[in-house]
Write a protein that holds these residues in place. Sequence first.
Motif, PDB file in Angstrom:
ATOM      1  N   TYR A 130       8.712 -10.657  23.530  1.00 16.30           N
ATOM      2  CA  TYR A 130       7.413 -10.676  24.186  1.00 16.30           C
ATOM      3  C   TYR A 130       7.189 -11.923  25.030  1.00 16.30           C
ATOM      4  CZ  TYR A 130       6.116 -13.863  20.416  1.00 16.30           C
ATOM      5  OH  TYR A 130       6.072 -14.935  19.563  1.00 16.30           O
ATOM      6  N   LEU A 131       7.757 -13.055  24.647  1.00 15.64           N
ATOM      7  CA  LEU A 131       7.495 -14.276  25.407  1.00 15.64           C
ATOM      8  C   LEU A 131       8.216 -14.296  26.747  1.00 15.64           C
ATOM      9  CD1 LEU A 131       7.336 -17.099  22.692  1.00 15.64           C
ATOM     10  CD2 LEU A 131       5.469 -15.963  23.903  1.00 15.64           C
ATOM     11  N   ALA A 136      -2.966 -20.066  23.231  1.00 11.09           N
ATOM     12  CA  ALA A 136      -3.470 -18.848  23.871  1.00 11.09           C
ATOM     13  C   ALA A 136      -2.328 -18.287  24.712  1.00 11.09           C
ATOM     14  CB  ALA A 136      -4.681 -19.165  24.742  1.00 11.09           C
ATOM     15  N   LEU A 137      -1.849 -17.096  24.351  1.00  9.67           N
ATOM     16  CA  LEU A 137      -0.689 -16.480  24.991  1.00  9.67           C
ATOM     17  C   LEU A 137      -1.152 -15.266  25.792  1.00  9.67           C
ATOM     18  CD1 LEU A 137       1.593 -16.461  21.792  1.00  9.67           C
ATOM     19  CD2 LEU A 137       1.519 -18.222  23.570  1.00  9.67           C
ATOM     20  N   VAL A 138      -1.055 -15.330  27.107  1.00  9.36           N
ATOM     21  CA  VAL A 138      -1.423 -14.202  27.955  1.00  9.36           C
ATOM     22  C   VAL A 138      -0.144 -13.465  28.342  1.00  9.36           C
ATOM     23  CG1 VAL A 138      -2.492 -13.464  30.107  1.00  9.36           C
ATOM     24  CG2 VAL A 138      -3.479 -15.367  28.816  1.00  9.36           C
ATOM     25  N   LEU A 139      -0.063 -12.196  27.961  1.00  6.20           N
ATOM     26  CA  LEU A 139       1.138 -11.387  28.140  1.00  6.20           C
ATOM     27  C   LEU A 139       0.867 -10.264  29.136  1.00  6.20           C
ATOM     28  CD1 LEU A 139       1.991 -11.024  24.342  1.00  6.20           C
ATOM     29  CD2 LEU A 139       2.920 -12.718  25.925  1.00  6.20           C
ATOM     30  N   ASP A 140       1.889  -9.925  29.894  1.00  2.00           N
ATOM     31  CA  ASP A 140       1.775  -8.842  30.875  1.00  2.00           C
ATOM     32  C   ASP A 140       2.846  -7.806  30.579  1.00  2.00           C
ATOM     33  OD1 ASP A 140       0.950  -7.370  33.025  1.00  2.00           O
ATOM     34  OD2 ASP A 140       1.932  -8.608  34.543  1.00  2.00           O
ATOM     35  N   GLY A 141       2.421  -6.565  30.391  1.00  2.00           N
ATOM     36  CA  GLY A 141       3.377  -5.497  30.149  1.00  2.00           C
ATOM     37  C   GLY A 141       3.905  -5.453  28.731  1.00  2.00           C
ATOM     38  N   VAL A 142       3.109  -5.874  27.761  1.00  2.00           N
ATOM     39  CA  VAL A 142       3.531  -5.884  26.359  1.00  2.00           C
ATOM     40  C   VAL A 142       2.516  -5.106  25.527  1.00  2.00           C
ATOM     41  CG1 VAL A 142       4.097  -7.295  24.357  1.00  2.00           C
ATOM     42  CG2 VAL A 142       4.646  -8.132  26.655  1.00  2.00           C
ATOM     43  N   ASP A 143       3.016  -4.193  24.707  1.00  2.00           N
ATOM     44  CA  ASP A 143       2.170  -3.482  23.747  1.00  2.00           C
ATOM     45  C   ASP A 143       2.143  -4.306  22.467  1.00  2.00           C
ATOM     46  OD1 ASP A 143       0.670  -1.430  22.530  1.00  2.00           O
ATOM     47  OD2 ASP A 143       2.488  -0.539  21.704  1.00  2.00           O
ATOM     48  N   VAL A 144       0.952  -4.742  22.064  1.00  2.00           N
ATOM     49  CA  VAL A 144       0.813  -5.677  20.951  1.00  2.00           C
ATOM     50  C   VAL A 144       0.002  -5.043  19.825  1.00  2.00           C
ATOM     51  CG1 VAL A 144      -0.017  -7.946  20.216  1.00  2.00           C
ATOM     52  CG2 VAL A 144       0.892  -7.651  22.531  1.00  2.00           C
ATOM     53  N   HIS A 145       0.480  -5.224  18.618  1.00  2.00           N
ATOM     54  CA  HIS A 145      -0.288  -4.914  17.418  1.00  2.00           C
ATOM     55  C   HIS A 145      -0.184  -6.122  16.493  1.00  2.00           C
ATOM     56  CE1 HIS A 145      -0.923  -0.566  18.209  1.00  2.00           C
ATOM     57  NE2 HIS A 145       0.216  -0.691  18.870  1.00  2.00           N
ATOM     58  N   VAL A 146      -1.211  -6.362  15.689  1.00  2.00           N
ATOM     59  CA  VAL A 146      -1.201  -7.486  14.754  1.00  2.00           C
ATOM     60  C   VAL A 146      -1.481  -6.942  13.360  1.00  2.00           C
ATOM     61  CG1 VAL A 146      -2.188  -9.708  14.136  1.00  2.00           C
ATOM     62  CG2 VAL A 146      -1.982  -9.081  16.545  1.00  2.00           C
ATOM     63  N   THR A 147      -0.556  -7.187  12.449  1.00  2.00           N
ATOM     64  CA  THR A 147      -0.657  -6.630  11.106  1.00  2.00           C
ATOM     65  C   THR A 147      -1.571  -7.484  10.233  1.00  2.00           C
ATOM     66  OG1 THR A 147       1.153  -7.899  10.114  1.00  2.00           O
ATOM     67  CG2 THR A 147       1.743  -5.908  11.346  1.00  2.00           C
ATOM     68  N   ASP A 148      -1.838  -6.966   9.035  1.00  2.00           N
ATOM     69  CA  ASP A 148      -2.634  -7.716   8.064  1.00  2.00           C
ATOM     70  C   ASP A 148      -1.870  -8.903   7.498  1.00  2.00           C
ATOM     71  OD1 ASP A 148      -5.262  -6.328   7.823  1.00  2.00           O
ATOM     72  OD2 ASP A 148      -3.954  -4.618   7.428  1.00  2.00           O
ATOM     73  N   PHE A 149      -0.581  -9.029   7.813  1.00  2.00           N
ATOM     74  CA  PHE A 149       0.171 -10.230   7.486  1.00  2.00           C
ATOM     75  C   PHE A 149      -0.015 -11.316   8.546  1.00  2.00           C
ATOM     76  CE2 PHE A 149       3.596  -7.667   4.982  1.00  2.00           C
ATOM     77  CZ  PHE A 149       2.738  -7.573   3.910  1.00  2.00           C
ATOM     78  N   GLY A 150      -0.862 -11.068   9.559  1.00  2.00           N
ATOM     79  CA  GLY A 150      -1.113 -12.054  10.597  1.00  2.00           C
ATOM     80  C   GLY A 150       0.054 -12.236  11.537  1.00  2.00           C
ATOM     81  N   SER A 151       0.908 -11.216  11.669  1.00  2.00           N
ATOM     82  CA  SER A 151       2.081 -11.291  12.536  1.00  2.00           C
ATOM     83  C   SER A 151       1.991 -10.231  13.623  1.00  2.00           C
ATOM     84  CB  SER A 151       3.368 -11.072  11.728  1.00  2.00           C
ATOM     85  OG  SER A 151       3.518 -12.048  10.725  1.00  2.00           O
ATOM     86  N   ALA A 152       2.248 -10.640  14.864  1.00  2.00           N
ATOM     87  CA  ALA A 152       2.251  -9.702  15.971  1.00  2.00           C
ATOM     88  C   ALA A 152       3.551  -8.912  15.994  1.00  2.00           C
ATOM     89  CB  ALA A 152       2.068 -10.449  17.282  1.00  2.00           C
ATOM     90  N   ARG A 182      -3.972  -7.383  31.460  1.00  2.00           N
ATOM     91  CA  ARG A 182      -3.091  -8.189  30.629  1.00  2.00           C
ATOM     92  C   ARG A 182      -3.680  -8.309  29.218  1.00  2.00           C
ATOM     93  NH1 ARG A 182      -2.002 -13.465  34.247  1.00  2.00           N
ATOM     94  NH2 ARG A 182      -4.289 -13.513  34.085  1.00  2.00           N
ATOM     95  N   THR A 183      -2.953  -8.971  28.334  1.00  2.00           N
ATOM     96  CA  THR A 183      -3.333  -9.041  26.923  1.00  2.00           C
ATOM     97  C   THR A 183      -3.258 -10.484  26.443  1.00  2.00           C
ATOM     98  OG1 THR A 183      -2.451  -6.821  26.516  1.00  2.00           O
ATOM     99  CG2 THR A 183      -2.746  -8.248  24.600  1.00  2.00           C
ATOM    100  N   LEU A 184      -4.256 -10.890  25.658  1.00  2.00           N
ATOM    101  CA  LEU A 184      -4.271 -12.206  25.041  1.00  2.00           C
ATOM    102  C   LEU A 184      -3.930 -12.081  23.563  1.00  2.00           C
ATOM    103  CD1 LEU A 184      -5.028 -15.294  25.023  1.00  2.00           C
ATOM    104  CD2 LEU A 184      -7.357 -14.546  24.412  1.00  2.00           C
ATOM    105  N   VAL A 185      -3.008 -12.927  23.093  1.00  2.00           N
ATOM    106  CA  VAL A 185      -2.744 -13.128  21.673  1.00  2.00           C
ATOM    107  C   VAL A 185      -3.055 -14.585  21.364  1.00  2.00           C
ATOM    108  CG1 VAL A 185      -0.990 -13.191  19.859  1.00  2.00           C
ATOM    109  CG2 VAL A 185      -0.991 -11.330  21.537  1.00  2.00           C
ATOM    110  N   VAL A 186      -3.802 -14.833  20.297  1.00  2.00           N
ATOM    111  CA  VAL A 186      -4.133 -16.195  19.887  1.00  2.00           C
ATOM    112  C   VAL A 186      -3.292 -16.530  18.659  1.00  2.00           C
ATOM    113  CG1 VAL A 186      -5.950 -17.785  19.178  1.00  2.00           C
ATOM    114  CG2 VAL A 186      -6.478 -15.919  20.771  1.00  2.00           C
ATOM    115  N   ARG A 187      -2.606 -17.659  18.726  1.00  2.00           N
ATOM    116  CA  ARG A 187      -1.733 -18.081  17.618  1.00  2.00           C
ATOM    117  C   ARG A 187      -2.192 -19.428  17.084  1.00  2.00           C
ATOM    118  NH1 ARG A 187       4.220 -16.938  18.666  1.00  2.00           N
ATOM    119  NH2 ARG A 187       3.402 -14.940  17.912  1.00  2.00           N
TER     120      ARG A 187
END
Length: 540
Positions: free
Chosen positions: A422-423, A399-415, A367-372
Amino acid sequence: MTVIASGTSVFGCGPVSGRLVVTEGPDDVLDLLAEGAEDAIVLVRDAGATFLSPVFPELAGVICTGGTPASHVGIVSREFQVPCAMGVTFTGAVPPSGTPVILDCSGSGAELRLADAAREGDAGATPAAAAADSPSPDAAPDATPTVRTPRAPVDPALLVRLPAVASAAERKAEANRLIAYHEPITRTLTVERTSYHSQLIPVTPYILVACAETFYRYPEMMRTIDAAMPVEQIVLDGHRPGSRINAVHLWSIANFYLTGRKVLTMMDPSLDDPDPTYTVLDFWERGAMAFRHDDGTRQAWDADDVLRPYPPAVIDELLAGVVDIDGPTRQRIKAGNAVLRNYLFLLYFDTRVGTGDTGPYPLPDGRTLVVRDFYQLGPSEYWWSDVATGMPYQHLVAALVLDGVDVHVTDFGSATTVPEDYLDHLVGFGLFTTDGGGPERALRPLPLEELERTAAFAADVNARHYRNVVAMDRDEKIRCGAYVYFGFLKPFAEVAGVADELDWTVPKATAGPVYDILSMMDGDTLPSIDPTVAYYDPIP
């Protein structure tokens, strides 16, 4: 069936029916707020999320004639799961407000149809109220493609710093190296976003004013900050949640200066002095490298949009507070998150810096963690933020734990995610605050109810703040937005202990004829970006 307009879907969802509402200004939004917007499919010209801010959660759909899914209105519509089509063009005249229509975002291409088309085969269109009450489906694999352009590798030669810089020629060479580094990255990121409009706030003028102020004033301010504390040490503050020394602030302190240079040297080429440009870009590069743990990269771009400032100890602390969630809990989290993101877009005058994403942090189970981070939710140095007095928390971390999501985070701080909704794939969640955590900003776990309590307060503040902004004159709106942008350097000065020694007033250097010229510009008067032409020119 009668298709009257087409565009790009922000996320995949089934068709919804409602009444078309053509909006021209904030009074139209306030009318919707008073009468109810549950069945409104709103047509807006510009891609600023702030214009629809107080009614966004009620809308049946949004049609925007500008922007891309990465624009602000696209981001907020995705969070609220309000069907949204961007870059829409009409086949003929725009129908009047009140016309029954169907918005279909079920594929990558969105369509707007007259409601009489339902009798020709669209009987499955969901009424607006029913659609709002049901969870959105997972986006199909071939639904809306991400707008993120694959990241071109950086020329390794542009990452080689001179070991020592002493002469004027060396300062010019280093400045041009860093201009060449930023140029293709900024051009692509700017094209992805594409829109600097809002029907509420004059975004383009305040950006231009702020960037011009940055060009005139940042070099000396950075020298003062760097003398008090080296930037390499300052940015370490960003390795814990709650710090506004983050990717978007780092990207901005370099690119706002370069944008100011781009505009002002067109007016007066003699302003193109290598020394201040070197000062700004060298400060940025040293800080960017240390922020990224000296891994050889400068920005998320260099790592294919990976942004992981938080060390393993912080991630472990966050994961310790994560709990598994079920469907009803997921809906509660989605609602609270959407309200706070919408609120912070308006509080920060149509900028996305009130929230910041980091990640993806891969977990051992796949799984994948995204921190907001949600920054400065209450009163702050922004004089207009006193409307938020009484906000339960100043800073929250999700703390957002996602399953089955391809995540990238840009230099604008946006996933950016595939799928976009994704949610719907959120399987674990933790909520924290750093309030009261002392200099180290210790994380304190919070129950989900505190997200809902904060969101409810924010929604009320948002409606009042919107009316306050509507009552401002154009120059006051420009001053507020320019203050936000110019102040992107302020967190660095605060950590260095010299913020109070510096003057953050805007406009200052541009006061007079320069301000008069810049404040009259808008997105429609600026030339479109040609992706084949250099965005920043080297110093001649």
